[in-house]
Write a protein that holds these residues in place. Structure first.
Motif, PDB file in Angstrom:
ATOM      1  N   SER A 102      32.332  71.606 -13.632  1.00 45.31           N
ATOM      2  CA  SER A 102      32.959  70.466 -12.971  1.00 45.31           C
ATOM      3  C   SER A 102      34.478  70.439 -13.209  1.00 45.31           C
ATOM      4  N   ALA A 162      45.912  62.394  -9.989  1.00 45.44           N
ATOM      5  CA  ALA A 162      44.726  63.063 -10.531  1.00 45.44           C
ATOM      6  C   ALA A 162      43.600  62.866  -9.542  1.00 45.44           C
ATOM      7  N   GLY A 163      42.466  63.517  -9.815  1.00 43.50           N
ATOM      8  CA  GLY A 163      41.318  63.333  -8.936  1.00 43.50           C
ATOM      9  C   GLY A 163      40.900  61.875  -8.884  1.00 43.50           C
ATOM     10  N   ALA A 164      40.762  61.255 -10.046  1.00 42.07           N
ATOM     11  CA  ALA A 164      40.314  59.865 -10.085  1.00 42.07           C
ATOM     12  C   ALA A 164      41.308  58.954  -9.368  1.00 42.07           C
ATOM     13  N   HIS A 196      29.856  62.395 -10.247  1.00 45.16           N
ATOM     14  CA  HIS A 196      30.776  62.337 -11.382  1.00 45.16           C
ATOM     15  C   HIS A 196      31.046  60.867 -11.680  1.00 45.16           C
ATOM     16  N   THR A 198      33.542  59.187 -12.341  1.00 44.96           N
ATOM     17  CA  THR A 198      34.705  58.533 -11.741  1.00 44.96           C
ATOM     18  C   THR A 198      34.369  57.916 -10.380  1.00 44.96           C
ATOM     19  N   THR A 240      30.011  64.427  -3.395  1.00 44.29           N
ATOM     20  CA  THR A 240      30.735  65.610  -3.841  1.00 44.29           C
ATOM     21  C   THR A 240      30.124  66.836  -3.161  1.00 44.29           C
ATOM     22  N   THR A 244      27.692  68.277  -7.925  1.00 41.04           N
ATOM     23  CA  THR A 244      27.865  68.547  -9.352  1.00 41.04           C
ATOM     24  C   THR A 244      26.696  69.336  -9.938  1.00 41.04           C
ATOM     25  N   ASP A 269      34.241  63.803  -2.596  1.00 40.92           N
ATOM     26  CA  ASP A 269      34.904  64.186  -3.834  1.00 40.92           C
ATOM     27  C   ASP A 269      35.155  65.688  -3.728  1.00 40.92           C
ATOM     28  N   ALA A 271      36.597  67.771  -5.848  1.00 37.21           N
ATOM     29  CA  ALA A 271      36.883  68.467  -7.104  1.00 37.21           C
ATOM     30  C   ALA A 271      36.369  69.907  -7.077  1.00 37.21           C
ATOM     31  N   HIS A 291      39.904  63.951  -2.082  1.00 33.91           N
ATOM     32  CA  HIS A 291      40.984  64.344  -2.993  1.00 33.91           C
ATOM     33  C   HIS A 291      40.849  65.826  -3.327  1.00 33.91           C
ATOM     34  N   HIS A 295      44.948  70.724 -10.142  1.00 33.71           N
ATOM     35  CA  HIS A 295      44.700  71.345 -11.446  1.00 33.71           C
ATOM     36  C   HIS A 295      43.327  71.995 -11.515  1.00 33.71           C
ATOM     37  N   LYS A 296      42.574  71.947 -10.484  1.00 30.59           N
ATOM     38  CA  LYS A 296      41.321  72.700 -10.444  1.00 30.59           C
ATOM     39  C   LYS A 296      41.481  73.809  -9.399  1.00 30.59           C
TER      40      LYS A 296
HETATM   41  C1  LIG Z   1      37.289  66.494 -12.347  1.00 30.55           C
HETATM   42  C2  LIG Z   1      36.456  65.680 -11.456  1.00 30.55           C
HETATM   43  C3  LIG Z   1      36.851  64.395 -11.036  1.00 30.55           C
HETATM   44  C4  LIG Z   1      38.050  63.671 -11.606  1.00 30.55           C
HETATM   45  O1  LIG Z   1      39.237  64.370 -11.474  1.00 30.55           O
HETATM   46  P1  LIG Z   1      40.460  64.172 -12.486  1.00 30.55           P
HETATM   47  O2  LIG Z   1      41.533  64.999 -11.895  1.00 30.55           O
HETATM   48  O3  LIG Z   1      39.981  64.626 -13.819  1.00 30.55           O
HETATM   49  O4  LIG Z   1      40.794  62.695 -12.491  1.00 30.55           O
HETATM   50  C5  LIG Z   1      36.065  63.742 -10.110  1.00 30.55           C
HETATM   51  N1  LIG Z   1      34.933  64.305  -9.639  1.00 30.55           N
HETATM   52  C6  LIG Z   1      34.510  65.518 -10.026  1.00 30.55           C
HETATM   53  C7  LIG Z   1      33.248  66.093  -9.452  1.00 30.55           C
HETATM   54  C8  LIG Z   1      35.249  66.248 -10.963  1.00 30.55           C
HETATM   55  O5  LIG Z   1      34.821  67.446 -11.370  1.00 30.55           O
END
Ligand SMILES: *Cc1c(COP(=O)(O)O)cnc(C)c1O
Length: 523
Positions: A102, A162-164, A196, A198, A240, A244, A269, A271, A291, A295-296
């Motif tokens: 994740s 950030a993602g959140a 996730h 968040t 997502t 996940t 999501d 991510a 989003h 950074h991923k």
């Molecule tokens: C990392 C992640 C987030 C949150 O992202 P941040 O950049 O850490 O705030 C949300 N959803 C999933 C599935 C993630 O892996």
């Protein structure tokens, strides 16, 4: 058998064959035991000599400090060594494979770092006149163009950090859109059980109540359950994709259709975009907002809470509700639009004070340009290939949570293979530390019992993956052979032993509190 060292931390026990005695000082090899900087007896020193101030008191209108300032006094080498030693106790992507699922911990190319440090980017001030930062604005515009092209979406909000934060941006845009369309009564957001944390947290933060969508036995959104829960009170779904569990949502187009049919929006999501970048455009799947964690997917560094960057791509329906500012090119110059008037008058405002994480934008753009369109496609392909290699090579000793078919970018195992061994997922993860590997993500997603979620990313070579797999296979063998002690007490070889993580999470001690602060010795 653990004992306490001089600063009250538990030290290594003596149980393994390698160690006959704990060390006398608490050190490990050349790595000294490290007290807090406040716990070192350095109160009476300063690192620098300053001349006595000539007019100490009269400028300060009685505000002159009378009590000691409470900063530890260390010489430069003492301070330097303290922080370097601490850094050696951290794990980092530059030390070894970092298999967290994740989180997508991939190598941060040095070329990106070099670009981000160029003075024309690194030394900018966010309040500089726009005429003096044309190159930076052009870079933001080009990055936005790549993000829109890769996702097939018409608009992007660049400022979320950030993602959140991006989730918050997306849901605020959705809320503003509903309000503008007379749909402000919608109060529910649907999230799958594997979401996730968040996702539901963001929905609740924006004031929505969260309803769970069930999952099928093969780890996807249960369409029948989704349909049953969709109605004219639903503002959005948050799904997502790939999810996940490391699986592509096969029915994603139908999920979007059902969602739109009741007037709700589809927040995706993103991510896990690294698993599909260059291969699938979320805009083609019916996504309204997503989003992208730079950074991923785009290899910018994760920090201890920042700086990250989570731009949010938006569909045509949501584009007018994007936060300010955004960059436009008027034929000769780049310009930041800060005022939301006309078609964008009902947008919700801003996500951050300035224009987003410039350093991260430069790194992500450098990554895109160094890979090119075909290279980004290969990123996704290699990330998925690596995860499937791990899944294939561990499936005979560990139990994959979803054995049928390939996974996407992460391989998910449950703990059924540990049944009867007396070893838990947590024990196994701790023993991995002794073997030189950071644990995978554990106990997430919650829908899988004792989950172990491994994401190798595309940046690991076959040799690195083999080393990792060999270590895990050896540990799995030890667990099944009844070597419970190897696991229960682990980690044996780390600077600190097994900690009370629940207590640390629930009652974090984030501040050192002095009993008394000794006064600084007079110069
Ligand atoms: C990392 C992640 C987030 C949150 O992202 P941040 O950049 O850490 O705030 C949300 N959803 C999933 C599935 C993630 O892996």
């Amino acid at each position: 058998m653990s004992s306490m060292n001089s600063v009250g931390r538990p030290t290594a026990p003596v149980q393994t064959n390698d160690y006959v005695h704990p060390t006398l000082t608490g050190a490990r090899g050349l790595l000294q035991d490290e007290a807090l900087i406040f716990e070192r007896d350095g109160w009476d020193k300063t690192g620098v000599d300053l001349p006595q101030a000539t007019r100490p008191a009269d400028d300060l209108d009685g505000l002159l400090r009378t009590a000691p300032i409470g900063l530890p006094g260390l010489s430069e080498p003492e301070a330097m060594r303290h922080y370097v030693r601490l850094s050696q106790k951290n794990h980092a992507i530059d030390l070894a494979l970092y298999p967290l699922g994740s989180c997508t911990m991939k190598h941060n190319p040095r070329l990106n770092e070099k670009a981000a440090r160029m003075a024309g980017f690194a030394d900018l001030h966010p309040l500089q006149p726009q005429s003096t930062v044309q190159g930076a604005l052009e870079l933001i515009d080009r990055l936005a163009h790549w993000l829109k092209t890769l996702t097939g979406m018409p608009a992007v909000a660049m400022t979320p950090k950030a993602g959140a934060h991006g989730e918050l941006c997306g849901l605020l845009a959705i809320k503003a859109a509903h309000e503008a369309n007379g749909q402000g009564h919608r109060k529910t957001v649907l999230c799958p059980t594997s979401a996730h944390g968040t996702n539901p947290a963001t929905a609740a933060f924006v004031g929505y109540s969260v309803v769970e969508i069930a999952q099928t036995a093969d780890g996807r959104v249960d369409l029948a359950d989704l349909e049953a829960k969709l109605n004219d009170q639903v503002a959005a779904i948050m799904v997502t994709n790939p999810n996940t569990c490391g699986l592509f949502e096969r029915d994603v187009i139908e999920i979007a259709r059902l969602t739109h049919a009741v007037g709700a929006y589809f927040y995706c999501d993103g991510a896990n975009f690294n698993a599909i970048v260059g291969r699938v455009r979320p805009g083609d799947l019916g996504v309204d907002a997503m989003h992208i964690n730079l950074h991923k997917t785009f290899s910018t560094p994760h920090g201890g809470g920042g700086p990250g960057a989570g731009p949010v791509v938006l569909s045509a329906a949501l584009a007018p509700f994007a936060p300010a500012p955004w960059v436009v090119h008027d034929g000769t110059h780049y310009r930041l639009v800060e005022d939301q008037t006309g078609a964008t008058a009902q947008a919700f405002g801003r996500m951050s004070a300035f224009h987003g994480q410039m350093g991260m934008f430069v790194r992500a753009y450098a990554y895109m340009r160094s890979h090119g369109a075909d290279g980004l496609r290969q990123v996704a392909e290699d990330a998925v290939l690596n995860a499937n290699y791990i899944k294939a090579r561990l499936s005979d000793v560990m139990s994959p949570a979803f054995p049928d078919g390939p996974c996407m970018h992460e391989a998910l195992f449950d703990d059924s293979w540990l049944e009867g061994t007396g070893v838990t997922t947590l024990d196994f993860a701790k023993a991995m530390i002794d073997e030189g590997f950071h644990p995978m993500t554990m106990y997430f997603p919650l829908v899988v019992h004792g989950a172990m979620l491994i994401e190798p990313t595309e940046t690991e070579s076959r040799q690195e993956l083999d080393r990792f797999i060999t270590a895990l296979r050896a540990l799995a063998g030890a667990a099944k052979a009844g070597e419970v002690d190897r696991f229960k007490g682990a980690p044996f070889h780390a600077p600190l032993r097994r900690l009370d993580e629940t207590l640390a999470a629930r009652k974090p001690r984030l501040r050192w509190r002095p009993e008394t602060i000794p006064p600084l010795a007079a110069e």
